[in-house]
Design a protein around this motif. Sequence first.
Motif, mmCIF file in Angstrom:
data_model
loop_
_atom_site.group_PDB
_atom_site.id
_atom_site.type_symbol
_atom_site.label_atom_id
_atom_site.label_comp_id
_atom_site.label_asym_id
_atom_site.label_seq_id
_atom_site.Cartn_x
_atom_site.Cartn_y
_atom_site.Cartn_z
ATOM 1 N N UNK A 275 -3.094 -12.817 0.887
ATOM 2 C CA UNK A 275 -3.896 -11.918 1.720
ATOM 3 C C UNK A 275 -5.174 -11.577 0.961
ATOM 4 N N UNK A 276 -6.338 -11.994 1.471
ATOM 5 C CA UNK A 276 -7.594 -11.650 0.787
ATOM 6 C C UNK A 276 -7.840 -10.146 0.829
ATOM 7 N N UNK A 277 -8.481 -9.634 -0.210
ATOM 8 C CA UNK A 277 -8.799 -8.206 -0.248
ATOM 9 C C UNK A 277 -9.578 -7.779 0.985
ATOM 10 N N UNK A 278 -10.519 -8.638 1.405
ATOM 11 C CA UNK A 278 -11.389 -8.277 2.526
ATOM 12 C C UNK A 278 -10.648 -8.224 3.857
ATOM 13 N N UNK A 279 -9.451 -8.827 3.907
ATOM 14 C CA UNK A 279 -8.696 -8.854 5.166
ATOM 15 C C UNK A 279 -7.802 -7.644 5.345
ATOM 16 N N UNK A 280 -7.798 -6.748 4.365
ATOM 17 C CA UNK A 280 -6.903 -5.594 4.410
ATOM 18 C C UNK A 280 -7.634 -4.413 5.037
ATOM 19 N N UNK A 281 -7.166 -3.931 6.181
ATOM 20 C CA UNK A 281 -7.854 -2.830 6.849
ATOM 21 C C UNK A 281 -7.501 -1.480 6.222
ATOM 22 N N UNK A 282 -8.358 -0.481 6.372
ATOM 23 C CA UNK A 282 -7.998 0.870 5.931
ATOM 24 C C UNK A 282 -6.768 1.352 6.696
ATOM 25 N N UNK A 283 -5.883 2.050 6.018
ATOM 26 C CA UNK A 283 -4.671 2.546 6.659
ATOM 27 C C UNK A 283 -4.162 3.755 5.896
ATOM 28 N N UNK A 284 -3.318 4.535 6.559
ATOM 29 C CA UNK A 284 -2.764 5.739 5.934
ATOM 30 C C UNK A 284 -1.532 5.430 5.097
ATOM 31 N N UNK A 285 -0.879 4.325 5.398
ATOM 32 C CA UNK A 285 0.272 3.875 4.610
ATOM 33 C C UNK A 285 0.377 2.376 4.811
ATOM 34 N N UNK A 286 0.884 1.677 3.803
ATOM 35 C CA UNK A 286 0.895 0.213 3.887
ATOM 36 C C UNK A 286 2.197 -0.357 3.351
ATOM 37 N N UNK A 287 2.643 -1.428 3.993
ATOM 38 C CA UNK A 287 3.844 -2.147 3.571
ATOM 39 C C UNK A 287 3.522 -3.628 3.511
ATOM 40 N N UNK A 288 4.022 -4.273 2.489
ATOM 41 C CA UNK A 288 3.777 -5.697 2.302
ATOM 42 C C UNK A 288 5.097 -6.456 2.297
ATOM 43 N N UNK A 289 5.155 -7.526 3.074
ATOM 44 C CA UNK A 289 6.269 -8.464 3.024
ATOM 45 C C UNK A 289 5.824 -9.637 2.164
ATOM 46 N N UNK A 290 6.451 -9.803 1.029
ATOM 47 C CA UNK A 290 6.111 -10.893 0.111
ATOM 48 C C UNK A 290 7.397 -11.638 -0.216
ATOM 49 N N UNK A 291 7.421 -12.930 0.095
ATOM 50 C CA UNK A 291 8.677 -13.646 -0.107
ATOM 51 C C UNK A 291 9.145 -13.551 -1.554
ATOM 52 N N UNK A 292 8.252 -13.777 -2.490
ATOM 53 C CA UNK A 292 8.622 -13.682 -3.902
ATOM 54 C C UNK A 292 8.088 -12.388 -4.517
ATOM 55 N N UNK A 293 8.871 -11.756 -5.365
ATOM 56 C CA UNK A 293 8.379 -10.551 -6.049
ATOM 57 C C UNK A 293 7.322 -10.860 -7.104
#
Length: 393
Positions: A275-293
């Motif tokens: 996920x590019x930094x520029x593609x991340x919208x402002x939000x009040x809380x965020x969750x990421x699904x990442x297959x590998x830790x």
Amino acid sequence: MVPTLLFYAAFAIGEAVCLAVAVNVTHGYPWRVRWVEKATLIILAACGVVSFELTRRYWLVPVSEWPTLLVGFAVACCLAALVGLPLATYARSRRSRSWREIPRERRDALQDAPRHEFIGDGPRSWMLKLPGNTSLHLETHDWSVTLPQLPAEMDGISILHLTDLHFSRAYDRRYFEAVCDVASDMPADLVFVTGDLIDDSECIEWIAPLLERLPGPLGRFAILGNHDHHHDMERIAAAVADGGFTVLDGEVATIDLNGRKLAVGGTCAPWGPDIPDAAIPPADFSMLLSHTPDRVYRAARQGWDFILSGHNHGGQIRLPVVGPILMPSVYSRRFEHGFFRVSPSLMYVSQGVGAKHPIRYGCTPEISRFTLVRAAAQAPRDQAAPQRAWVGR
């Protein structure tokens, strides 16, 4: 003779440790070839033969008469056994103590089920019949996770997390039906599936009818995993979508919740796009699904609040005290399973549901539900962390 035996024991254990770390690290990289597994077995067999020959040749030869390279290798192996392994085991015990303080309810979800009916007729089904194998002993975990940065409007939001289903004919389809029935009895606001759905192309048709059993009133999101990349990814993604899930592949979705914005990102990197930094919208809380830790450090730099991962299967075989040995991660055993704090992010690594090689000892499959709780004594989020402006800030 006793010192000689102790020396060779340390040498052998250290060599095994070094080989395990090498296997773990190399399998953490995004190789796109299917012969890596066979190549690994060949290399391990070759190392075994070389070790046996060295032992035979130098069994009663004083170390002072050994070739310099062999002495250096022996010293390195002994250090790995006598220093590296104990330190790694101690660090693992410290990590496990810290995350076990998070409240949890745990139960054996299939204890009354006829587990013999869950064994399929695929090539690896015999593994499920091994004595003591706990691959069919599904557990459910209910976690209560306090996150100070959680907006008051999202207090109490719940998440159901499944990962590493590994649909294959080693399991009977009835096993996955039972898994999804258990999951559907754990109602949650959001449902996340974090990759590795398929190990057998003939089982792709199972995806939609099984996943559609999982209700998620606020949204259902999924990513693919490295095993899915060995099959028809477009067909797999289409089947996941037919099951009512939004497939995220290096993308971010947003959800409006009581006037606040929740960001949900998904990535299968390094096998798929990050996920590019520029593609991340402002939000009040965020969750990421990442297959590998393994992506946690990048994710933390991006500012994700809560990360859910799988991939490592908890090692599948965990030895008493020592823990897991083999784990496909560039960080080897660092992100085994459970909670990890990489500021400002909190990550949970699941042991997963299935496996390509369905062998589990000391490591049961799991489904987890998380209830996110806002810490009552914290200041409002906008005041608590105004300096981080992108994800969830």
